[in-house]
Enzyme design. Structure first.
Site, PDB file in Angstrom:
ATOM      1  N   ARG A  24       0.910  -1.127  -0.012  1.00 48.86           N
ATOM      2  CA  ARG A  24      -0.084  -0.069  -0.005  1.00 48.86           C
ATOM      3  C   ARG A  24       0.709   1.297   0.050  1.00 48.86           C
ATOM      4  NH1 ARG A  24      -4.927  -1.259  -1.607  1.00 48.86           N
ATOM      5  NH2 ARG A  24      -5.646  -3.174  -0.949  1.00 48.86           N
TER       6      ARG A  24
ATOM      7  N   GLU B 151      -4.243   7.664  -5.732  1.00 46.04           N
ATOM      8  CA  GLU B 151      -4.359   6.920  -7.058  1.00 46.04           C
ATOM      9  C   GLU B 151      -5.617   7.469  -7.592  1.00 46.04           C
ATOM     10  OE1 GLU B 151      -4.398   2.695  -6.287  1.00 46.04           O
ATOM     11  OE2 GLU B 151      -2.235   2.748  -5.710  1.00 46.04           O
TER      12      GLU B 151
ATOM     13  N   HIS C 188      -1.078   0.173 -10.378  1.00 52.57           N
ATOM     14  CA  HIS C 188      -1.719  -0.528  -9.026  1.00 52.57           C
ATOM     15  C   HIS C 188      -2.162  -1.683  -9.798  1.00 52.57           C
ATOM     16  CE1 HIS C 188      -3.967  -0.801  -5.384  1.00 52.57           C
ATOM     17  NE2 HIS C 188      -3.858  -1.887  -5.617  1.00 52.57           N
TER      18      HIS C 188
END
Length: 334
Positions: free
Chosen positions: A245, A273, A292
């Site tokens: 993360r 993000e 991601h």
């Protein structure tokens, strides 16, 4: 065979295609006398609540596009089978307190995320981003002073000892790496059984390894816990990778250290993000970036779908399910 009275699938057509290829969708259809499929695209929260109470399903099959569950649930709803990972956005904690059963994709994608981590490790060792940019845009070629490095025989440190870490350790074995792990649940006895070394703090993990991979969950104790002081312990030429993360790392500090050009960085996750278009990480040749997508890759989302189908069968047959989200798991999950 006991069966749920009804199943509501709240999935987009693309989610159905990717998570339930082949006969998987038909297998879910066979589990209940009533199956309703709704596309959540452009579904408002009020329309979603009305639909839930109108259909009053016993089982909800959900994924990324499914709207959040409302504070009150329809009386028949007992089980939410979530195809994806973190359920905190979808399911309020009080629903689990009141007995709602929730499962997620569990460990079905762990090997794919570990593969993504290995990609960034190798990209850093081989200075891949630099050569990609330079060869595509500058006509570059190696010189007698060009340097690259191999992963074979290196010291690798991993923060975290969950399923992704276990899968990454397995992928690293053929490289003959010395692997150390910093994690609160790793005891010296467990480390010895797995052929690992124990790193007793982040300082040791950063200082003693050629490669460091961040895999800690994002909880209050880990938010921003990798600081500039930790990052400055990385030796020149080392690789730092984060596929856990983004917010576990002080990203401004990481950017400053990366700009120094002495280490290589691989990032799949970010505190914000999508990554802003003007992010300083985007123009650094010693940084590899992916948006991601370490896992699951598009072609392996079927693994998560197969895992969900396995849990749905278990529910229908009144057998134990896997990766059930308990309150302790909910509280320590990202």
């Amino acid at each position: 065979m006991p069966r749920p009275a009804s199943i509501l699938q709240c999935l987009t057509p693309i989610e159905i295609q990717e998570f339930l290829p082949g006969s998987s969708a038909d297998e879910i259809r066979a589990l209940a006398p009533v199956l309703t499929t709704v596309d959540p695209t452009n579904l408002s929260h009020s329309a979603w609540r009305d639909l839930l109470f109108q259909r009053n399903p016993e089982v909800l099959v959900a994924c990324w596009a499914t709207p959040d569950l409302p504070p009150e649930l329809p009386p028949a709803l007992r089980y939410v089978c979530y195809f994806a990972g973190s359920i905190k956005r979808l399911v309020p904690r009080e629903h689990i307190e009141l007995g709602l059963i929730v499962t997620n994709w569990g460990n079905s994608i762990s090997r794919i995320v570990a593969e993504g981590a290995l990609l960034h490790v190798l990209a850093g060792m081989r200075n891949f981003t630099h050569w990609t940019i330079a060869m595509h845009t500058q006509g570059a070629w190696k010189s007698r002073t060009s340097r690259s490095a191999s992963l074979f025989g290196r010291r690798v440190g991993i923060r975290g000892f969950g399923r992704v870490a276990h899968e990454l350790i397995a992928l690293l074995r053929p490289f003959g790496c010395t692997i150390s792990v910093f994690a609160p649940d790793l005891t010296p006895a467990i480390a010895e059984q797995n052929g690992l070394r124990v790193a007793f703090d982040l300082n040791e993990l950063m200082r003693e390894n050629d490669v460091v991979v961040e895999l800690a969950p994002l909880i209050p104790e880990t938010r921003g816990s990798i600081t500039k002081a930790h990052l400055e312990l990385l030796r020149p030429g080392s690789v730092f990778v984060n596929v856990g993360r983004g917010a576990t790392v002080d990203e401004q500090a990481l950017l400053e250290v990366a700009r120094g050009g002495q280490i290589f960085v691989g990032l799949d996750v970010f505190g914000e993000e999508p990554l802003p278009a003007d992010s300083g990480f985007r123009n650094l040749p010693n940084v590899s970036l992916t948006p991601h997508l370490a896992g699951p890759t598009t072609d392996r989302r079927c693994d998560a779908g197969a895992f969900a189908l396995k849990n749905l069968r278990a529910y229908a047959e009144d057998r134990p399910m896997e990766s059930v989200i308990t309150l302790p798991i909910y509280d320590r999950s990202t």
